[in-house]
Design a protein around this motif. Structure first.
Motif, PDB file in Angstrom:
ATOM      1  N   ALA A   1      -2.526  -8.004   0.445  1.00  0.00           N
ATOM      2  CA  ALA A   1      -3.541  -8.366   1.428  1.00  0.00           C
ATOM      3  C   ALA A   1      -4.692  -7.372   1.336  1.00  0.00           C
ATOM      4  N   CYS A   2      -5.890  -7.875   1.147  1.00  0.00           N
ATOM      5  CA  CYS A   2      -7.071  -7.020   1.057  1.00  0.00           C
ATOM      6  C   CYS A   2      -7.977  -7.280   2.263  1.00  0.00           C
ATOM      7  N   VAL A   3      -8.371  -6.202   2.942  1.00  0.00           N
ATOM      8  CA  VAL A   3      -9.229  -6.326   4.119  1.00  0.00           C
ATOM      9  C   VAL A   3     -10.425  -5.399   3.991  1.00  0.00           C
ATOM     10  N   ARG A   4     -11.457  -5.731   4.749  1.00  0.00           N
ATOM     11  CA  ARG A   4     -12.637  -4.873   4.871  1.00  0.00           C
ATOM     12  C   ARG A   4     -12.482  -4.067   6.144  1.00  0.00           C
ATOM     13  N   VAL A   5     -12.590  -2.749   6.053  1.00  0.00           N
ATOM     14  CA  VAL A   5     -12.379  -1.857   7.192  1.00  0.00           C
ATOM     15  C   VAL A   5     -13.716  -1.376   7.737  1.00  0.00           C
ATOM     16  N   ASN A   6     -13.969  -1.682   9.007  1.00  0.00           N
ATOM     17  CA  ASN A   6     -15.202  -1.245   9.681  1.00  0.00           C
ATOM     18  C   ASN A   6     -16.454  -1.560   8.862  1.00  0.00           C
ATOM     19  N   ASP A   7     -16.362  -2.643   8.085  1.00  0.00           N
ATOM     20  CA  ASP A   7     -17.476  -3.033   7.204  1.00  0.00           C
ATOM     21  C   ASP A   7     -17.927  -1.858   6.345  1.00  0.00           C
ATOM     22  N   SER A   8     -16.933  -1.014   5.955  1.00  0.00           N
ATOM     23  CA  SER A   8     -17.250   0.214   5.228  1.00  0.00           C
ATOM     24  C   SER A   8     -16.563   0.298   3.871  1.00  0.00           C
ATOM     25  N   PHE A   9     -15.264  -0.055   3.804  1.00  0.00           N
ATOM     26  CA  PHE A   9     -14.551   0.009   2.541  1.00  0.00           C
ATOM     27  C   PHE A   9     -13.438  -1.034   2.526  1.00  0.00           C
ATOM     28  N   ASP A  10     -12.939  -1.320   1.332  1.00  0.00           N
ATOM     29  CA  ASP A  10     -11.862  -2.293   1.161  1.00  0.00           C
ATOM     30  C   ASP A  10     -10.522  -1.579   1.107  1.00  0.00           C
ATOM     31  N   LEU A  11      -9.536  -2.170   1.752  1.00  0.00           N
ATOM     32  CA  LEU A  11      -8.171  -1.647   1.754  1.00  0.00           C
ATOM     33  C   LEU A  11      -7.237  -2.731   1.253  1.00  0.00           C
ATOM     34  N   LEU A  12      -6.524  -2.444   0.177  1.00  0.00           N
ATOM     35  CA  LEU A  12      -5.544  -3.376  -0.365  1.00  0.00           C
ATOM     36  C   LEU A  12      -4.150  -2.893   0.012  1.00  0.00           C
ATOM     37  N   ALA A  13      -3.452  -3.698   0.816  1.00  0.00           N
ATOM     38  CA  ALA A  13      -2.084  -3.389   1.217  1.00  0.00           C
ATOM     39  C   ALA A  13      -1.118  -4.049   0.242  1.00  0.00           C
TER      40      ALA A  13
ATOM     41  N   TYR B   1      -1.604  -9.110 -10.354  1.00  0.00           N
ATOM     42  CA  TYR B   1      -2.571  -9.202  -9.259  1.00  0.00           C
ATOM     43  C   TYR B   1      -3.821  -8.380  -9.571  1.00  0.00           C
ATOM     44  N   HIS B   2      -3.617  -7.178 -10.109  1.00  0.00           N
ATOM     45  CA  HIS B   2      -4.752  -6.317 -10.441  1.00  0.00           C
ATOM     46  C   HIS B   2      -5.660  -6.992 -11.471  1.00  0.00           C
ATOM     47  N   HIS B   3      -5.070  -7.568 -12.493  1.00  0.00           N
ATOM     48  CA  HIS B   3      -5.882  -8.249 -13.507  1.00  0.00           C
ATOM     49  C   HIS B   3      -6.605  -9.457 -12.915  1.00  0.00           C
ATOM     50  N   LEU B   4      -5.980 -10.110 -11.973  1.00  0.00           N
ATOM     51  CA  LEU B   4      -6.596 -11.274 -11.328  1.00  0.00           C
ATOM     52  C   LEU B   4      -7.875 -10.890 -10.594  1.00  0.00           C
ATOM     53  N   HIS B   5      -7.905  -9.675 -10.035  1.00  0.00           N
ATOM     54  CA  HIS B   5      -9.041  -9.247  -9.214  1.00  0.00           C
ATOM     55  C   HIS B   5      -9.732  -8.002  -9.755  1.00  0.00           C
TER      56      HIS B   5
ATOM     57  N   SER C   1     -12.321  -7.299 -11.396  1.00  0.00           N
ATOM     58  CA  SER C   1     -13.772  -7.176 -11.236  1.00  0.00           C
ATOM     59  C   SER C   1     -14.173  -6.763  -9.823  1.00  0.00           C
ATOM     60  N   LYS C   2     -13.260  -6.881  -8.866  1.00  0.00           N
ATOM     61  CA  LYS C   2     -13.562  -6.544  -7.470  1.00  0.00           C
ATOM     62  C   LYS C   2     -13.192  -5.102  -7.124  1.00  0.00           C
ATOM     63  N   TYR C   3     -12.435  -4.464  -7.987  1.00  0.00           N
ATOM     64  CA  TYR C   3     -12.015  -3.094  -7.704  1.00  0.00           C
ATOM     65  C   TYR C   3     -13.202  -2.142  -7.814  1.00  0.00           C
ATOM     66  N   HIS C   4     -13.206  -1.105  -6.977  1.00  0.00           N
ATOM     67  CA  HIS C   4     -14.273  -0.104  -7.023  1.00  0.00           C
ATOM     68  C   HIS C   4     -13.727   1.217  -6.497  1.00  0.00           C
ATOM     69  N   SER C   5     -14.442   2.279  -6.723  1.00  0.00           N
ATOM     70  CA  SER C   5     -13.928   3.619  -6.439  1.00  0.00           C
ATOM     71  C   SER C   5     -13.875   3.952  -4.954  1.00  0.00           C
ATOM     72  N   GLN C   6     -14.488   3.142  -4.107  1.00  0.00           N
ATOM     73  CA  GLN C   6     -14.474   3.432  -2.676  1.00  0.00           C
ATOM     74  C   GLN C   6     -13.408   2.652  -1.931  1.00  0.00           C
ATOM     75  N   MET C   7     -12.540   1.946  -2.654  1.00  0.00           N
ATOM     76  CA  MET C   7     -11.474   1.224  -1.986  1.00  0.00           C
ATOM     77  C   MET C   7     -10.211   2.086  -1.926  1.00  0.00           C
ATOM     78  N   VAL C   8      -9.250   1.630  -1.136  1.00  0.00           N
ATOM     79  CA  VAL C   8      -7.941   2.271  -1.035  1.00  0.00           C
ATOM     80  C   VAL C   8      -6.882   1.231  -1.346  1.00  0.00           C
ATOM     81  N   VAL C   9      -5.909   1.595  -2.174  1.00  0.00           N
ATOM     82  CA  VAL C   9      -4.778   0.726  -2.508  1.00  0.00           C
ATOM     83  C   VAL C   9      -3.517   1.465  -2.070  1.00  0.00           C
ATOM     84  N   MET C  10      -2.714   0.834  -1.228  1.00  0.00           N
ATOM     85  CA  MET C  10      -1.626   1.594  -0.605  1.00  0.00           C
ATOM     86  C   MET C  10      -0.472   0.689  -0.206  1.00  0.00           C
ATOM     87  N   GLY C  11       0.749   1.185  -0.382  1.00  0.00           N
ATOM     88  CA  GLY C  11       1.899   0.432   0.090  1.00  0.00           C
ATOM     89  C   GLY C  11       3.168   0.714  -0.685  1.00  0.00           C
ATOM     90  N   ASP C  12       4.085  -0.246  -0.572  1.00  0.00           N
ATOM     91  CA  ASP C  12       5.403  -0.178  -1.197  1.00  0.00           C
ATOM     92  C   ASP C  12       5.331  -0.895  -2.547  1.00  0.00           C
TER      93      ASP C  12
END
Length: 226
Positions: free
Chosen positions: A85-97, A111-115, A117-128
């Motif tokens: 699940a990917c969300v926009r946080v405070n209209d500031s950065f993307d968080l991928l759970a 999943y990473h290959h699917l998306h 082109s959308k990855y960028h250095s200001q996002m956070v990817v986190m979880g199990d």
């Protein structure tokens, strides 16, 4: 900003007061109930403003937030992959759970290959991730392994916050995040947070409470610059 990821191993409606004690701004929770289908009023109030995904109302993936945080669903297509699940946080950065459930790290790799082109250095990817470098050669899936995923994230400008802070190598983690069947003698490190190194303020595994009494996972806590 303080982001906490925890696989609650079910019955999160009864366990959320424990994770709330850690004072997160954002909580990524694996194996939690859909708040909309839960009779526990306190849990519904805790989850207000958050989002939940899943095809089992009792064990899905939730992102819950403090009152000062807002999230919106980016609606990144998952196809048959579970659970992301990917969300926009405070209209500031993307968080991928992340909660890889079936083919584990291979699911994330796809999943990473699917998306990509959308990855960028200001996002956070986190979880199990249910993965560790130690199992690279045991998956039988060629390059669809843990080390390849770490490199893909590095190519996007993201590093594992735990390894960055602890100065440990992948596969040589000294602090586990998971205990198989809650046995203290079966420890593994399978939960991760990835962010740009310059944004990382701290990252650690919560050990102050006997988390094994309520789950097979310990919380992973990431603190980043907003």
């Amino acid at each position: 900003m303080r982001i906490i990821s925890w696989n609650a191993q079910g019955k999160f409606r009864e366990k959320f007061p424990e994770i709330r004690k850690l004072s997160g701004d954002i909580y990524i929770i694996q194996e939690c109930e859909n708040p909309l289908h839960c009779r526990n009023r306190e849990y519904r109030e805790f989850a207000a403003g958050g989002l939940w995904w899943g095809d089992n109302k009792n064990k899905g993936l939730g992102i819950f937030v403090a009152p000062h945080v807002s999230i919106t669903d980016n609606a990144w297509e998952s196809l048959c992959l579970r659970q992301f699940a990917c969300v926009r946080v405070n209209d500031s950065f993307d968080l991928l759970a992340v909660w890889t459930k079936f083919r584990y790290i291979e699911e994330y790799y796809i999943y990473h290959h699917l998306h990509a082109s959308k990855y960028h250095s200001q996002m956070v990817v986190m979880g199990d991730f249910n993965s560790n470098k130690q199992w690279d050669t045991k998956t039988g899936r060629g390059q669809r392994n843990h080390s390849s995923v770490v490199q893909m994230l590095a190519d996007a400008g993201l590093c594992s916050a735990y390894h960055h802070i602890q100065n440990e190598a992948q596969g040589e983690e000294s602090i586990p995040t998971f205990f198989l069947h809650r046995h203290a003698n079966r420890p593994y490190h399978i939960d991760y947070a990835f962010a740009a190194p310059e944004r990382i303020r701290d990252c650690h595994i919560e050990t102050s409470t006997n988390w094994l009494a309520i789950s097979d996972h310990r919380p992973l806590i990431l603190e980043i610059e907003d």
